[in-house]
Design a protein around this motif. Structure first.
Motif, PDB file in Angstrom:
ATOM      1  N   LEU A 212       0.811  -1.225   0.000  1.00  0.00           N
ATOM      2  CA  LEU A 212       0.000   0.000   0.000  1.00  0.00           C
ATOM      3  C   LEU A 212       0.845   1.277   0.000  1.00  0.00           C
ATOM      4  O   LEU A 212       0.515   2.243  -0.694  1.00  0.00           O
ATOM      5  CB  LEU A 212      -0.961  -0.003   1.198  1.00  0.00           C
ATOM      6  N   ILE A 213       1.956   1.295   0.742  1.00  0.00           N
ATOM      7  CA  ILE A 213       2.789   2.501   0.808  1.00  0.00           C
ATOM      8  C   ILE A 213       3.390   2.798  -0.560  1.00  0.00           C
ATOM      9  O   ILE A 213       3.454   3.949  -0.996  1.00  0.00           O
ATOM     10  CB  ILE A 213       3.873   2.369   1.905  1.00  0.00           C
ATOM     11  N   GLN A 214       3.787   1.758  -1.294  1.00  0.00           N
ATOM     12  CA  GLN A 214       4.305   1.918  -2.658  1.00  0.00           C
ATOM     13  C   GLN A 214       3.250   2.531  -3.583  1.00  0.00           C
ATOM     14  O   GLN A 214       3.551   3.340  -4.450  1.00  0.00           O
ATOM     15  CB  GLN A 214       4.724   0.560  -3.228  1.00  0.00           C
ATOM     16  N   THR A 215       2.002   2.125  -3.383  1.00  0.00           N
ATOM     17  CA  THR A 215       0.898   2.637  -4.197  1.00  0.00           C
ATOM     18  C   THR A 215       0.813   4.160  -4.090  1.00  0.00           C
ATOM     19  O   THR A 215       0.463   4.842  -5.050  1.00  0.00           O
ATOM     20  CB  THR A 215      -0.446   2.010  -3.733  1.00  0.00           C
ATOM     21  N   TYR A 216       1.166   4.689  -2.908  1.00  0.00           N
ATOM     22  CA  TYR A 216       1.109   6.138  -2.698  1.00  0.00           C
ATOM     23  C   TYR A 216       2.454   6.816  -2.927  1.00  0.00           C
ATOM     24  O   TYR A 216       2.700   7.914  -2.431  1.00  0.00           O
ATOM     25  CB  TYR A 216       0.558   6.439  -1.299  1.00  0.00           C
ATOM     26  N   GLY A 217       3.344   6.130  -3.670  1.00  0.00           N
ATOM     27  CA  GLY A 217       4.600   6.763  -4.082  1.00  0.00           C
ATOM     28  C   GLY A 217       5.747   6.638  -3.108  1.00  0.00           C
ATOM     29  O   GLY A 217       6.790   7.251  -3.294  1.00  0.00           O
ATOM     30  N   GLY A 218       5.572   5.860  -2.048  1.00  0.00           N
ATOM     31  CA  GLY A 218       6.645   5.687  -1.072  1.00  0.00           C
ATOM     32  C   GLY A 218       7.535   4.504  -1.416  1.00  0.00           C
ATOM     33  O   GLY A 218       7.281   3.779  -2.379  1.00  0.00           O
ATOM     34  N   PRO A 219       8.592   4.274  -0.632  1.00  0.00           N
ATOM     35  CA  PRO A 219       9.461   3.122  -0.863  1.00  0.00           C
ATOM     36  C   PRO A 219       8.749   1.832  -0.444  1.00  0.00           C
ATOM     37  O   PRO A 219       7.729   1.874   0.250  1.00  0.00           O
ATOM     38  CB  PRO A 219      10.656   3.401   0.061  1.00  0.00           C
ATOM     39  N   GLU A 220       9.296   0.702  -0.853  1.00  0.00           N
ATOM     40  CA  GLU A 220       8.709  -0.589  -0.462  1.00  0.00           C
ATOM     41  C   GLU A 220       8.722  -0.682   1.062  1.00  0.00           C
ATOM     42  O   GLU A 220       9.775  -0.651   1.695  1.00  0.00           O
ATOM     43  CB  GLU A 220       9.534  -1.721  -1.079  1.00  0.00           C
ATOM     44  N   THR A 221       7.530  -0.753   1.674  1.00  0.00           N
ATOM     45  CA  THR A 221       7.416  -0.747   3.131  1.00  0.00           C
ATOM     46  C   THR A 221       6.363  -1.758   3.587  1.00  0.00           C
ATOM     47  O   THR A 221       5.168  -1.534   3.406  1.00  0.00           O
ATOM     48  CB  THR A 221       7.014   0.663   3.647  1.00  0.00           C
ATOM     49  N   PRO A 222       6.773  -2.876   4.164  1.00  0.00           N
ATOM     50  CA  PRO A 222       5.783  -3.821   4.688  1.00  0.00           C
ATOM     51  C   PRO A 222       5.010  -3.196   5.828  1.00  0.00           C
ATOM     52  O   PRO A 222       5.533  -2.337   6.556  1.00  0.00           O
ATOM     53  CB  PRO A 222       6.618  -5.015   5.150  1.00  0.00           C
ATOM     54  N   ALA A 223       3.741  -3.593   5.997  1.00  0.00           N
ATOM     55  CA  ALA A 223       2.913  -3.001   7.055  1.00  0.00           C
ATOM     56  C   ALA A 223       1.831  -3.976   7.492  1.00  0.00           C
ATOM     57  O   ALA A 223       1.360  -4.807   6.707  1.00  0.00           O
ATOM     58  CB  ALA A 223       2.266  -1.713   6.542  1.00  0.00           C
ATOM     59  N   VAL A 224       1.446  -3.861   8.751  1.00  0.00           N
ATOM     60  CA  VAL A 224       0.364  -4.699   9.285  1.00  0.00           C
ATOM     61  C   VAL A 224      -0.390  -3.887  10.337  1.00  0.00           C
ATOM     62  O   VAL A 224       0.202  -3.074  11.040  1.00  0.00           O
ATOM     63  CB  VAL A 224       0.920  -6.017   9.895  1.00  0.00           C
ATOM     64  N   GLY A 225      -1.693  -4.069  10.387  1.00  0.00           N
ATOM     65  CA  GLY A 225      -2.480  -3.317  11.367  1.00  0.00           C
ATOM     66  C   GLY A 225      -3.889  -3.854  11.505  1.00  0.00           C
ATOM     67  O   GLY A 225      -4.311  -4.735  10.750  1.00  0.00           O
ATOM     68  N   SER A 226      -4.592  -3.313  12.491  1.00  0.00           N
ATOM     69  CA  SER A 226      -5.975  -3.728  12.711  1.00  0.00           C
ATOM     70  C   SER A 226      -6.724  -2.559  13.336  1.00  0.00           C
ATOM     71  O   SER A 226      -6.136  -1.528  13.649  1.00  0.00           O
ATOM     72  CB  SER A 226      -6.031  -4.952  13.617  1.00  0.00           C
TER      73      SER A 226
END
Length: 229
Positions: A212-226
């Protein structure tokens, strides 16, 4: 437009600030809105409490999000369970059962409706979409039995690590594996969660969204949340 969740705006902040020290942990509580016609017991405007970890692929981060969710259930004295699955595991099983890769998203959308339209309804939907229904007979498989179905699966091994941590920390009565959990949002890339409390809609949910972060133009960034709604 009015925001429909807290995940997307937070991801935009992370995308625009690559200098943030990782892993970056953040929570936010605010109002969100949904345009679609609300189901029973749901509202178009509601408050959402969201918590995320950015910058690590470790199953420890997935476990931490589950542990926070269990903590909230305990502190609010709610009788609920955190239902857990991994979309990659479900996808591997689907492909093994003759479902084409381009049909996966539609297949998951239908499976995600199991608690609303039951097995017969999902079976009819899949048939109407021209999708093989064989997978429906395997949605009750345990983690151990999945080993035989998809041997060598990296995603399955990561999921087993998460459940080992759940057992190690003594919160297994609050956490349950369910292979049929898919969650509708397409930005989820791995582990997914849903918080169920008795009858009615779920009271929370989330998962891993590594792209998702890449989709918004950021670097490759893994993420998890709830979040809780």
């Amino acid at each position: 437009g009015l925001r429909f969740d807290q995940t997307v705006p937070t991801s935009r902040v992370v995308a625009n600030n690559p200098q943030l020290q990782k892993p970056f942990k953040r929570y936010q509580i605010d109002r969100v809105w949904r345009y679609d016609r609300p189901q029973a017991q749901r509202y178009r405007e509601f408050t959402q409490a969201d918590y995320d970890i950015f910058g690590t692929k470790s199953p420890l981060a997935d476990f931490e999000i589950i542990a926070i969710t269990v903590d909230v259930l305990k502190k609010l004295n709610l009788k609920g369970k955190v239902v857990v699955n991994d979309r990659r595991v479900l996808e591997e099983l689907a492909i093994k059962n003759g479902i084409n890769k381009e049909q996966i998203v539609e297949c998951f959308r239908s499976i995600d409706k199991l608690d609303k339209i039951e097995m017969k309804g999902v079976e009819k939907e899949l048939k109407d979409k021209g999708i093989n229904t064989k997978i429906l007979g395997q949605l009750n498989l345990s983690l151990e039995k999945l080993e035989k179905e998809i041997p060598g699966s990296v995603a399955l091994q990561e999921l087993k690590k998460v459940f080992a941590l759940v057992k190690e920390t003594g919160i297994q009565e609050y956490v349950q594996f369910d292979l049929s959990l898919a969650r509708g949002l397409e930005y989820y890339t791995g582990i997914v969660f849903e918080v169920k409390s008795g009858v009615g809609p779920s009271i929370g949910g989330g998962g891993r969204y590594d792209k998702l972060i890449q989709t918004y133009g950021g670097p490759e960034t893994p993420a998890v949340g709830s979040s809780f709604g």
